[in-house]
Enzyme design. Structure first.
Site, PDB file in Angstrom:
ATOM      1  N   PRO A 205       0.840  -1.204   0.000  1.00 44.48           N
ATOM      2  CA  PRO A 205       0.000   0.000   0.000  1.00 44.48           C
ATOM      3  C   PRO A 205       0.874   1.253   0.000  1.00 44.48           C
ATOM      4  O   PRO A 205       1.485   1.594   1.015  1.00 44.48           O
ATOM      5  CB  PRO A 205      -0.809  -0.126   1.293  1.00 44.48           C
ATOM      6  CG  PRO A 205       0.009  -1.012   2.171  1.00 44.48           C
ATOM      7  CD  PRO A 205       0.764  -1.935   1.274  1.00 44.48           C
ATOM      8  N   ASP A 378       6.040   2.279   1.776  1.00 43.30           N
ATOM      9  CA  ASP A 378       5.162   1.137   2.010  1.00 43.30           C
ATOM     10  C   ASP A 378       4.502   1.359   3.372  1.00 43.30           C
ATOM     11  O   ASP A 378       5.161   1.298   4.410  1.00 43.30           O
ATOM     12  CB  ASP A 378       5.991  -0.152   1.999  1.00 43.30           C
ATOM     13  CG  ASP A 378       5.146  -1.405   2.148  1.00 43.30           C
ATOM     14  OD1 ASP A 378       3.986  -1.288   2.589  1.00 43.30           O
ATOM     15  OD2 ASP A 378       5.660  -2.500   1.849  1.00 43.30           O
ATOM     16  N   HIS A 379       3.202   1.619   3.358  1.00 44.38           N
ATOM     17  CA  HIS A 379       2.499   2.001   4.582  1.00 44.38           C
ATOM     18  C   HIS A 379       2.406   0.851   5.588  1.00 44.38           C
ATOM     19  O   HIS A 379       2.075   1.062   6.755  1.00 44.38           O
ATOM     20  CB  HIS A 379       1.096   2.509   4.245  1.00 44.38           C
ATOM     21  CG  HIS A 379       0.566   3.524   5.210  1.00 44.38           C
ATOM     22  ND1 HIS A 379       1.226   3.877   6.359  1.00 44.38           N
ATOM     23  CD2 HIS A 379      -0.572   4.258   5.208  1.00 44.38           C
ATOM     24  CE1 HIS A 379       0.533   4.777   7.018  1.00 44.38           C
ATOM     25  NE2 HIS A 379      -0.576   5.032   6.346  1.00 44.38           N
ATOM     26  N   ARG A 380       2.711  -0.363   5.145  1.00 41.35           N
ATOM     27  CA  ARG A 380       2.732  -1.488   6.073  1.00 41.35           C
ATOM     28  C   ARG A 380       3.910  -1.376   7.034  1.00 41.35           C
ATOM     29  O   ARG A 380       3.859  -1.882   8.159  1.00 41.35           O
ATOM     30  CB  ARG A 380       2.841  -2.810   5.306  1.00 41.35           C
ATOM     31  CG  ARG A 380       1.669  -3.127   4.408  1.00 41.35           C
ATOM     32  CD  ARG A 380       1.940  -4.369   3.573  1.00 41.35           C
ATOM     33  NE  ARG A 380       3.104  -4.213   2.717  1.00 41.35           N
ATOM     34  CZ  ARG A 380       3.583  -5.168   1.911  1.00 41.35           C
ATOM     35  NH1 ARG A 380       2.995  -6.353   1.892  1.00 41.35           N
ATOM     36  NH2 ARG A 380       4.652  -4.951   1.164  1.00 41.35           N
ATOM     37  N   ILE A 382       6.063   1.750   7.176  1.00 43.55           N
ATOM     38  CA  ILE A 382       6.435   3.125   7.524  1.00 43.55           C
ATOM     39  C   ILE A 382       5.183   3.968   7.716  1.00 43.55           C
ATOM     40  O   ILE A 382       4.348   4.082   6.804  1.00 43.55           O
ATOM     41  CB  ILE A 382       7.334   3.745   6.439  1.00 43.55           C
ATOM     42  CG1 ILE A 382       8.610   2.904   6.268  1.00 43.55           C
ATOM     43  CG2 ILE A 382       7.672   5.188   6.768  1.00 43.55           C
ATOM     44  CD1 ILE A 382       9.448   3.287   5.081  1.00 43.55           C
TER      45      ILE A 382
END
Length: 406
Positions: A205, A378-380, A382
């Site tokens: 994401p 990568d929102h998973r 960071i």
């Protein structure tokens, strides 16, 4: 004892390779570790060495074919050694239909069996065993192939020429938009890169953060520094130097998701996106935070040159932990880049433009050199606050470069 030449696995992400060119032909003597062929990976073209000395007895994969890593692509053995079993085993692994009963000699020919009525009307054609074997491999009806001259036998080259012509016919049947005059297959390096980036885009994401940075002080500093110097420091060099410094201060950005684990890297290895005609390649500056600006600049220039010449070694483009993509030289003001897996972030850099800016101290409009950068993460792995803090420090160092150098 005969041995297979296999498609090597040259990198963590490499799962297949394409035969570009055979440097030897069947029947040639080969020394151990002598280069036999060239293969193309998603990154570069590399030579493949012989695992043993002997004779190149059998080429199993033609130029242009793509096969998975570790599968056999040729056989090297003694001149009189029986390799029929090895050929059969290789064809099974490759998913090919092959015959090993035909003699090796190109001179020996086999007439096509015809119906009695046809035999009376036409003279039987001569076909070399290698041509028959190659036609079976490619799924071609040998009756459709014509010899290069009426007096010669149908050779393997004739079969390959027919196969190429038929492929071109298939392409021509596909309707083209008006004005299109060129078409190439979506294969090789561009397809591999496309598949990897598609997987990254739809698996990780992405979230984006953009800031405008005043580059007036950096451009003035570099202008003065590069005066009377043959090897100059570029804006791109300075950006990588800055990013390496910030990553050493904020290591939570320098991470990857590998096998369901978040791995925080000790080394800071920054990839630099280089555009080639057939796709993108990302050479990596290892331990960038431990190098001076001048040494970093020399290494970046060297790697970019090797990338454009397609001479990078696997270690030159592996092991990246963060990537920088700069399109400023193409007058692109701002863009968002797709993360280069398995990394967790990439910084997109736009062009430096002179723009009117209201200064905070004087509240007057002045002309400054401004640049936009966008951080994709990568929102998973960071969160927004971590990304914002990273960009804030990058902006701080670039707007006040003396803080970075001193």
């Amino acid at each position: 004892m005969a041995k297979y030449v296999i498609m090597p696995k040259l990198g963590f992400n490499m799962d297949q390779g394409t035969v570009v060119r055979w440097l030897k032909k069947e029947g040639d003597a080969i020394g151990e570790r002598e280069e036999v062929l060239e293969i193309e990976t998603d990154k570069t073209v590399m030579p493949v060495e012989a695992p043993c000395s002997g004779v190149l007895r059998k080429i199993l994969v033609a130029e242009g074919e793509t096969v998975p890593v570790t599968l056999p692509i040729a056989i090297i053995g003694g001149e009189e050694e029986d390799i029929n079993q090895m050929i059969d085993g290789a064809y099974q692994k490759l998913g090919k239909k092959g015959s090993v009963e035909a003699p090796k000699e190109e001179k020996e020919v086999t007439p096509i069996k015809k119906k009695p009525s046809e035999a009376k009307k036409k003279t039987a054609r001569r076909i070399s065993p290698r041509a028959i074997r190659k036609a079976k491999e490619l799924g071609i009806q040998i009756e459709q192939v014509k010899a290069s001259s009426p007096s010669s036998a149908i050779s393997e080259k004739d079969v390959l020429a027919y196969h190429k012509k038929e492929q071109e016919k298939v392409l021509k049947k596909v309707s083209l938009p008006k004005g299109t005059d060129k078409r190439i297959l979506y294969t090789g390096m561009r397809k591999i890169i496309g598949d990897r980036l598609s997987q990254s885009k739809f698996t990780a994401p992405h979230i984006y953060f953009t800031v405008s940075i005043d580059m007036t002080n950096v451009t003035a500093l570099l202008k003065q520094y590069n005066r009377d110097r043959e090897k100059r420091i570029s804006i791109n060099d300075f950006l990588i130097f800055t990013v390496a410094k910030v990553l050493s201060e904020q290591p939570t950005i320098n991470c990857s998701l590998i096998d369901e684990e978040i791995v925080y890297h000790k080394d800071i290895n920054i990839g630099v996106v280089v555009a080639l005609e057939e796709g993108l390649i990302v050479p990596v500056i290892k331990n960038a935070n431990k190098k001076s600006l001048s040494i970093l600049s020399k290494e970046i220039k060297k790697l970019i040159k090797l990338a454009r010449e397609r001479k990078l070694m696997p270690e030159d483009y592996q092991g990246g932990t963060f990537t920088l993509s700069n399109l400023g030289m193409y007058s692109i003001e701002n863009f968002t880049a797709i993360i280069n897996p398995p990394e967790a972030a990439i910084l997109s850099v736009g062009e430096i433009k002179k723009m009117p800016v209201v200064t905070e101290e004087s509240e007057k409009i002045e002309i400054h050199s401004m640049m936009k950068v966008t951080l994709s993460v990568d929102h998973r792995l960071i969160d927004g606050a971590i990304a914002a803090t990273f960009l804030k420090q990058v902006k701080n160092y670039l707007e006040f470069p003396e803080r970075l150098i001193l």
